[in-house]
Design an enzyme around this catalytic site. Structure first.
Site, mmCIF file in Angstrom:
data_model
loop_
_atom_site.group_PDB
_atom_site.id
_atom_site.type_symbol
_atom_site.label_atom_id
_atom_site.label_comp_id
_atom_site.label_asym_id
_atom_site.label_seq_id
_atom_site.Cartn_x
_atom_site.Cartn_y
_atom_site.Cartn_z
ATOM 1 N N HIS A 30 21.211 -13.428 11.804
ATOM 2 C CA HIS A 30 21.519 -14.424 10.787
ATOM 3 C C HIS A 30 23.018 -14.417 10.493
ATOM 4 C CE1 HIS A 30 17.226 -13.278 10.173
ATOM 5 N NE2 HIS A 30 17.099 -14.600 10.126
ATOM 6 N N ASP A 42 21.641 -6.605 10.768
ATOM 7 C CA ASP A 42 21.247 -7.984 11.024
ATOM 8 C C ASP A 42 22.370 -8.639 11.820
ATOM 9 O OD1 ASP A 42 20.490 -10.610 11.110
ATOM 10 O OD2 ASP A 42 20.230 -10.859 8.949
ATOM 11 N N SER A 76 13.853 -18.725 10.280
ATOM 12 C CA SER A 76 14.882 -18.283 9.337
ATOM 13 C C SER A 76 16.256 -18.846 9.654
ATOM 14 C CB SER A 76 14.946 -16.748 9.308
ATOM 15 O OG SER A 76 15.158 -16.232 10.611
#
Length: 420
Positions: A397, A394, A153
């Site tokens: 990211h 998160d 990712s």
């Protein structure tokens, strides 16, 4: 009567010829010994010309960018990993509304993140400047080529940043999509005949990801993942980026035999950790892709900023400004980056000029940006019903736009130098 005036006219003509003949030598004499241009020094003329050129470049942002590239072309690539984040009043080239490629979980602006200061920073190396991303120049560099992002990712995060940056000047056509969360996608920029694709491959090598019926990953470290390997000959430039999936429980295979495992207390298998396995996976991948004059960029390990807190704790990665200088790499970040840098160096040493391979070393740059993650804004307006005791965060990211855009500003420099 006209005949009587003719001698007088002839006399006047003789006088005029005499006067002109007398002044020609005088004029030539003054021109040779009193040249009015002789007081302009050649060096002053050169300086004036240079000043005009500089002034003309300063007349527009496009010309300033051209001047920066022309100047850097004559210089060696400076160490961009050493520097600091400085304020940037210009801000990003796109936003959460103008780019439709942003994955929902990284669209911090649209999800209600209240602060915007994290958008107004740029990376300033100590020894040079990184030009602002020039989408037209990138497309020119990649004209008639296929650029593929391969990895987890984080590769997708960088890919989506690039698509957003390029979309500011040319609208891409999504020509292929497949898989959950669009893990396999391909875009075409018809204006320059450029193809950009992404291949989900969290280990780079062949394997099985853990699922409902499988509580661990399975890796075959001696062969690449055929989901991208079968298309390899179509790629002109490859960007690989992995790391965080190697931390999960896994069983490793090599040459048809079980090599060992990681976090496998309940299994009849030897615990060998994951660092050596990560090295083997990087080595297998680079051996496969770094040949036939293909351009290969390895984006180094991207650090998270949970800072030792549980991922669902309130206040995880809630900083709003970068760390100041002095934050050093350590632990996982240091070791993962070290492995990648060593493997890149080994391939370059073994293959010499036959390989076009560089590490896009973003680990030290990114560790200074704890403010750049979605945090609780991975979901839309997480506090609209009040502040819960637990909230999903998160801290891995990057928000888009955000610090990951800088990675692509550096990448364009690598591509440009290969084209010189």
């Amino acid at each position: 009567m006209g005949l009587k005036e003719q001698p007088n006219c002839l006399s006047q003509r003789k006088i005029y010829v005499f006067i002109v003949s007398a002044f020609i030598p005088i004029a030539l004499f003054r021109l040779c010994f009193y040249n009015p241009f002789s007081t302009i020094d050649d060096t002053i003329l050169q300086d004036s010309t240079a000043h005009v050129v500089i002034t003309s470049y300063s007349s527009s942002q496009e010309n300033e960018t051209q001047e920066s590239y022309d100047r850097i072309k004559e210089e060696s690539l400076c160490d961009y990993t050493k520097g600091k984040w400085v304020k940037d009043e210009m801000g990003p080239l796109y936003n959460g509304s103008s780019c439709g490629t942003i994955k929902d979980g990284q669209n911090c602006y649209r999800h209600g993140r209240p602060d915007s200061g994290y958008l107004y920073w740029k990376w300033k190396p100590n020894q040079c400047d990184i030009p602002r991303f020039d989408a037209n120049r990138f497309l020119d560099l990649m004209r008639d080529k296929h650029l593929a992002f391969i990895g987890d990712s984080m590769a997708r995060n960088q890919l989506e940043s690039l698509i957003c940056l390029l979309s500011t000047v040319s609208s891409p056509d999504l020509v292929y999509r497949n898989g959950e969360d669009n893990k396999f996608r391909k875009w075409r920029f018809e204006s320059h005949n450029v193809t950009v694709s992404v291949y989900w491959s969290p280990f780079l090598v062949a394997g099985l990801e853990k699922s409902g019926n499988l509580d661990h990953n399975v890796l075959h470290v001696d062969r690449v993942d055929e989901r991208w390997g079968s298309d390899l000959e179509r790629f002109d430039t490859v960007v690989v980026s992995v790391g965080h999936w190697f931390l999960h429980p896994a069983v490793y295979h090599e040459s048809g035999s079980v090599l060992g495992c990681h976090s496998c207390e309940a299994r009849n298998c030897t615990e060998i950790g994951f660092f050596d396995i990560f090295r083997k996976a990087i080595r297998t991948t680079l051996k496969a892709v770094a040949r036939n004059r293909r351009e290969v960029i390895l984006t180094t390990f991207s650090p998270s900023h949970f800072e030792g807190r549980p991922w669902d704790s309130l206040g995880a990665c809630n900083m709003t400004e970068p760390y100041e200088e002095g934050k050093v790499l350590e632990g996982l970040n240091l070791e993962m980056r070290r492995i990648e840098m060593e493997e890149v160096a080994a391939v370059k040493e073994a293959n010499g000029a036959e390989v076009r391979l560089e590490a896009l070393d973003v680990t030290a740059i990114s560790v200074l940006r704890p403010d750049g993650h979605p945090g609780p804004y991975m979901y839309e307006f997480p506090f609209k019903n009040g502040v819960p005791e637990r909230v999903h965060n998160d801290c891995l990211h990057w928000c888009l736009p955000g610090p990951v855009d800088t990675w692509n500003e550096i990448m364009i420099e690598m591509l440009r130098r290969w084209r010189v």
